[in-house]
Motif scaffolding. Structure first.
Motif, PDB file in Angstrom:
ATOM      1  N   MET A   7       0.828  -1.217   0.000  1.00 60.01           N
ATOM      2  CA  MET A   7       0.000   0.000   0.000  1.00 60.01           C
ATOM      3  C   MET A   7       0.853   1.255   0.000  1.00 60.01           C
ATOM      4  O   MET A   7       0.552   2.230  -0.699  1.00 60.01           O
ATOM      5  N   GLN A  66       1.096   4.172  -2.887  1.00 59.84           N
ATOM      6  CA  GLN A  66       0.701   5.529  -2.522  1.00 59.84           C
ATOM      7  C   GLN A  66       1.842   6.532  -2.707  1.00 59.84           C
ATOM      8  O   GLN A  66       1.650   7.569  -3.326  1.00 59.84           O
ATOM      9  N   SER A 100       0.319   9.780   4.323  1.00 61.78           N
ATOM     10  CA  SER A 100      -0.812  10.592   4.771  1.00 61.78           C
ATOM     11  C   SER A 100      -1.465   9.975   6.012  1.00 61.78           C
ATOM     12  O   SER A 100      -1.334   8.779   6.270  1.00 61.78           O
ATOM     13  N   ASP A 154      -4.532   9.392   6.462  1.00 64.84           N
ATOM     14  CA  ASP A 154      -5.501   8.392   6.025  1.00 64.84           C
ATOM     15  C   ASP A 154      -4.851   7.025   5.890  1.00 64.84           C
ATOM     16  O   ASP A 154      -5.373   6.010   6.363  1.00 64.84           O
ATOM     17  N   LEU A 155      -3.701   7.020   5.220  1.00 65.08           N
ATOM     18  CA  LEU A 155      -3.026   5.746   4.999  1.00 65.08           C
ATOM     19  C   LEU A 155      -2.548   5.165   6.324  1.00 65.08           C
ATOM     20  O   LEU A 155      -2.646   3.958   6.552  1.00 65.08           O
ATOM     21  N   LEU A 170      -5.334   3.500   7.940  1.00 67.17           N
ATOM     22  CA  LEU A 170      -5.640   2.240   7.252  1.00 67.17           C
ATOM     23  C   LEU A 170      -4.670   1.147   7.670  1.00 67.17           C
ATOM     24  O   LEU A 170      -5.072   0.000   7.924  1.00 67.17           O
ATOM     25  N   GLU A 203      -5.423  -0.007  11.115  1.00 66.19           N
ATOM     26  CA  GLU A 203      -6.619  -0.846  11.088  1.00 66.19           C
ATOM     27  C   GLU A 203      -6.283  -2.267  10.643  1.00 66.19           C
ATOM     28  O   GLU A 203      -6.778  -3.250  11.206  1.00 66.19           O
ATOM     29  N   ALA A 204      -5.442  -2.355   9.606  1.00 61.11           N
ATOM     30  CA  ALA A 204      -5.036  -3.672   9.125  1.00 61.11           C
ATOM     31  C   ALA A 204      -4.306  -4.417  10.235  1.00 61.11           C
ATOM     32  O   ALA A 204      -4.498  -5.623  10.437  1.00 61.11           O
ATOM     33  N   MET A 248     -12.173   1.542   7.985  1.00 61.59           N
ATOM     34  CA  MET A 248     -12.786   0.969   6.786  1.00 61.59           C
ATOM     35  C   MET A 248     -12.875   2.004   5.672  1.00 61.59           C
ATOM     36  O   MET A 248     -13.013   3.189   5.911  1.00 61.59           O
ATOM     37  N   LEU A 249     -12.857   1.513   4.439  1.00 61.47           N
ATOM     38  CA  LEU A 249     -12.792   2.407   3.288  1.00 61.47           C
ATOM     39  C   LEU A 249     -14.079   2.374   2.471  1.00 61.47           C
ATOM     40  O   LEU A 249     -14.715   1.328   2.340  1.00 61.47           O
ATOM     41  N   SER A 307      -9.061   5.066  -5.039  1.00 64.57           N
ATOM     42  CA  SER A 307      -7.987   6.040  -5.115  1.00 64.57           C
ATOM     43  C   SER A 307      -6.685   5.446  -4.561  1.00 64.57           C
ATOM     44  O   SER A 307      -5.612   5.707  -5.087  1.00 64.57           O
ATOM     45  N   TYR A 308      -6.775   4.624  -3.512  1.00 64.74           N
ATOM     46  CA  TYR A 308      -5.556   3.974  -3.014  1.00 64.74           C
ATOM     47  C   TYR A 308      -4.928   3.095  -4.088  1.00 64.74           C
ATOM     48  O   TYR A 308      -3.719   3.024  -4.225  1.00 64.74           O
ATOM     49  N   ASP A 365     -11.518  -3.316   3.508  1.00 65.49           N
ATOM     50  CA  ASP A 365     -10.372  -3.268   4.411  1.00 65.49           C
ATOM     51  C   ASP A 365      -9.082  -3.189   3.598  1.00 65.49           C
ATOM     52  O   ASP A 365      -9.108  -3.166   2.381  1.00 65.49           O
ATOM     53  N   ALA A 366      -7.980  -3.165   4.310  1.00 66.45           N
ATOM     54  CA  ALA A 366      -6.686  -2.996   3.645  1.00 66.45           C
ATOM     55  C   ALA A 366      -6.380  -4.155   2.706  1.00 66.45           C
ATOM     56  O   ALA A 366      -5.736  -3.976   1.667  1.00 66.45           O
ATOM     57  N   ALA A 367      -6.854  -5.355   3.057  1.00 64.16           N
ATOM     58  CA  ALA A 367      -6.569  -6.515   2.208  1.00 64.16           C
ATOM     59  C   ALA A 367      -7.152  -6.304   0.813  1.00 64.16           C
ATOM     60  O   ALA A 367      -6.565  -6.714  -0.194  1.00 64.16           O
ATOM     61  N   VAL A 411      -7.400  -3.479  -0.709  1.00 64.37           N
ATOM     62  CA  VAL A 411      -6.492  -2.585  -1.436  1.00 64.37           C
ATOM     63  C   VAL A 411      -5.383  -3.398  -2.084  1.00 64.37           C
ATOM     64  O   VAL A 411      -5.066  -3.223  -3.269  1.00 64.37           O
ATOM     65  N   VAL A 412      -4.811  -4.306  -1.310  1.00 67.35           N
ATOM     66  CA  VAL A 412      -3.706  -5.107  -1.821  1.00 67.35           C
ATOM     67  C   VAL A 412      -4.171  -5.970  -2.997  1.00 67.35           C
ATOM     68  O   VAL A 412      -3.513  -6.034  -4.039  1.00 67.35           O
ATOM     69  N   ILE A 432      -4.703  -3.857  -6.037  1.00 70.70           N
ATOM     70  CA  ILE A 432      -3.432  -3.464  -6.654  1.00 70.70           C
ATOM     71  C   ILE A 432      -2.864  -4.619  -7.469  1.00 70.70           C
ATOM     72  O   ILE A 432      -2.313  -4.421  -8.554  1.00 70.70           O
TER      73      ILE A 432
END
Lengths: 273, 273
Positions: free
Chosen positions: A141, A145, A216, A218-219, A222, A225-226, B1-2, B9-10, B41-43, B45-46, B49
């Motif tokens: 991530m 970013q 940031s 925000d990141l 996140l 949270e993870a 949470m997103l 955007s991430y 969640d962050a997962a 995002v991964v 990506i």
DNA sequence: GCTTGACCTTGACGCAGGGTCAGGGCTGCA
DNA sequence: TGCAGCCCTGACCCTGCGTCAAGGTCAAGC
């Protein structure tokens, strides 16, 4: 007179393509015979060959319609534009080829080599897979970013992980990953984390200050949270840290304003997930 | 949470793309909050990506789905296939570029240069535009149908057009194009056509016999039809020719079997449209 | 006259990779 | 309370046809 399939075969295209060109208005609909079949003359063959010629040169059909009736100047302009598009498409494909070549070579691509090396080093040093995975995901991530700041951050992490004291601390965090919130070892762990952070703040290296505020808020949230999601004991650990005057994890900070504010960046760079 | 837009955007993709990936089954649908919004969640995002990385490398989405869960061997095979596809697409584009470059250079492409030169020469010699156009269209169709025999046929036509007698005959055919069926000059014209054909048959050159039967009967019929369509007097001319023992036009032949059958091919090569 | 197979017709769905609307609900801020 | 800016689903749009469906037509062989 020709049927549609004869026309198509003379021009070297499919019947379906001919009907498509009718639908698109490229080729005028011919007259029909008494049974409703389309009947074509030789002029249609010539027109269809012209359409096919342009289409085979990569001209989009919408353009073909214009070009069939275009003068020389517009024709040249259109051809120029088509060539630009073709060049761009070739460039795209070539970029794609280098990317999949790198994929084939085993590079993850979602993570730059320096980060892959770091993650591999964690495994070598015996970190639990859970910890390695969340670390890897965090760096994916961050790399997505703020890729330009990744090398500097990775340099710090590499140094940290080779430091025996800090490595011991990381390993212990990893081992306590699945402990319950009331595990008696947690307060001691929190003490060690705080001790490390405060030591790091106290001796803030000059060359590390460049890191500043790399990611940031925000990141950071996140990533925290993870961390919480993967580590059941995290909420309790966070409470213990807050009791000791520190808040957050990825970007850990003092709960009350610190006298030497310049040290904050250094503290963040030491995030020991 | 997103939210979905934060997730997008991430990962550097559009919100629409994220929903598209859900619909395609690439990215699992996340849970919803009480108002029905997707929460990631962050997962996620991964994972997103990783999808984007493959998609940007030119992997079709259907393949991406397989590759996300593929082992190393299938991954390598798939990558290999994608690379082959990319190479083919690059080759296509490059072919397209050379073709439109030739178009831009003024080449008609529907007609090879040798035929273009012939048509241009007709204009130089003062043939009426109508005649030039039907000649051009005929050659477009012949070039599309039997391109390999075009050079030999063109050589014959070039020689014919430089022959003063035959050129005069052609010019007169062109001038009578719009005459009515009862024009008094038509019988004389038919006589001259027959005289030329019979002379050509009589002195059949050895080096021309190679032409044989270059175009199919179907195509010959089509070319004759095109001629009739452009020349109102054609039906009458054909009747006059039949009275003189000849039938057809593009591939003109004796109505009764000729004693020296070998001369037929030569007669066809002299088609004076 | 009947069948068979090849051809013709229109209409519709499908493909990749989303873009863009329409019509509505939700949230957060002043 | 109003407004901007999110979010939701569903649906249609683009390219260049391929492919299927369901039926009409035509020529040939029996």
């Amino acid at each position: 007179m020709l049927t549609i399939s004869q026309l198509a075969s003379y021009a070297g295209v499919t019947v379906r393509a001919v009907r498509h060109y009718h639908a698109k208005g490229l080729l005028p609909e011919p007259g029909r015979d008494q049974s409703g079949y389309r009947r074509y003359d030789a002029a249609a063959v010539v027109e269809l060959i012209r359409i096919r010629t342009l289409a085979e040169a990569g001209v989009p059909l919408a353009r073909v319609r214009e070009l069939l009736v275009a003068g020389e100047a517009e024709f040249a302009a259109a051809v120029d534009e088509v060539d630009r598009r073709l060049r761009a498409e070739i460039r795209d494909r070539q970029r794609h080829r280098t990317r999949i070549a790198r994929l084939a070579a085993g590079e993850s691509l979602v993570l730059p080599p320096v980060a892959v090396a770091y993650v591999d080093r964690m495994r070598e040093l015996g970190f639990p897979e859970r910890l390695v995975e969340i670390e890897r995901d965090s760096w994916i991530m961050i790399a997505a970013q703020v890729p330009e700041q990744l090398p500097a951050m990775m340099a710090i992490k590499h140094r940290q992980i080779e430091d025996p004291t800090l490595r011991r601390l990381y390993l212990d965090v990893g081992e306590l990953a699945d402990c319950t919130a009331d595990d008696p070892r947690l307060p001691a762990l929190a003490d060690r984390v705080v001790a490390f952070i405060e030591a790091a703040v106290a001796q803030a290296d000059v060359d590390d200050d460049a890191a500043g505020q790399p990611v940031s808020d925000d990141l950071v949230a996140l990533l925290d949270e993870a961390f919480v999601e993967h580590f059941p004991c995290a909420p309790r650990l966070f409470r213990l840290l807050e009791q000791r005057g520190w808040t957050g994890w990825t970007n850990i900070r003092r709960t009350c304003p610190e006298p030497a504010g310049a040290a904050l960046g250094r503290a963040q760079a030491s995030r020991p997930e």
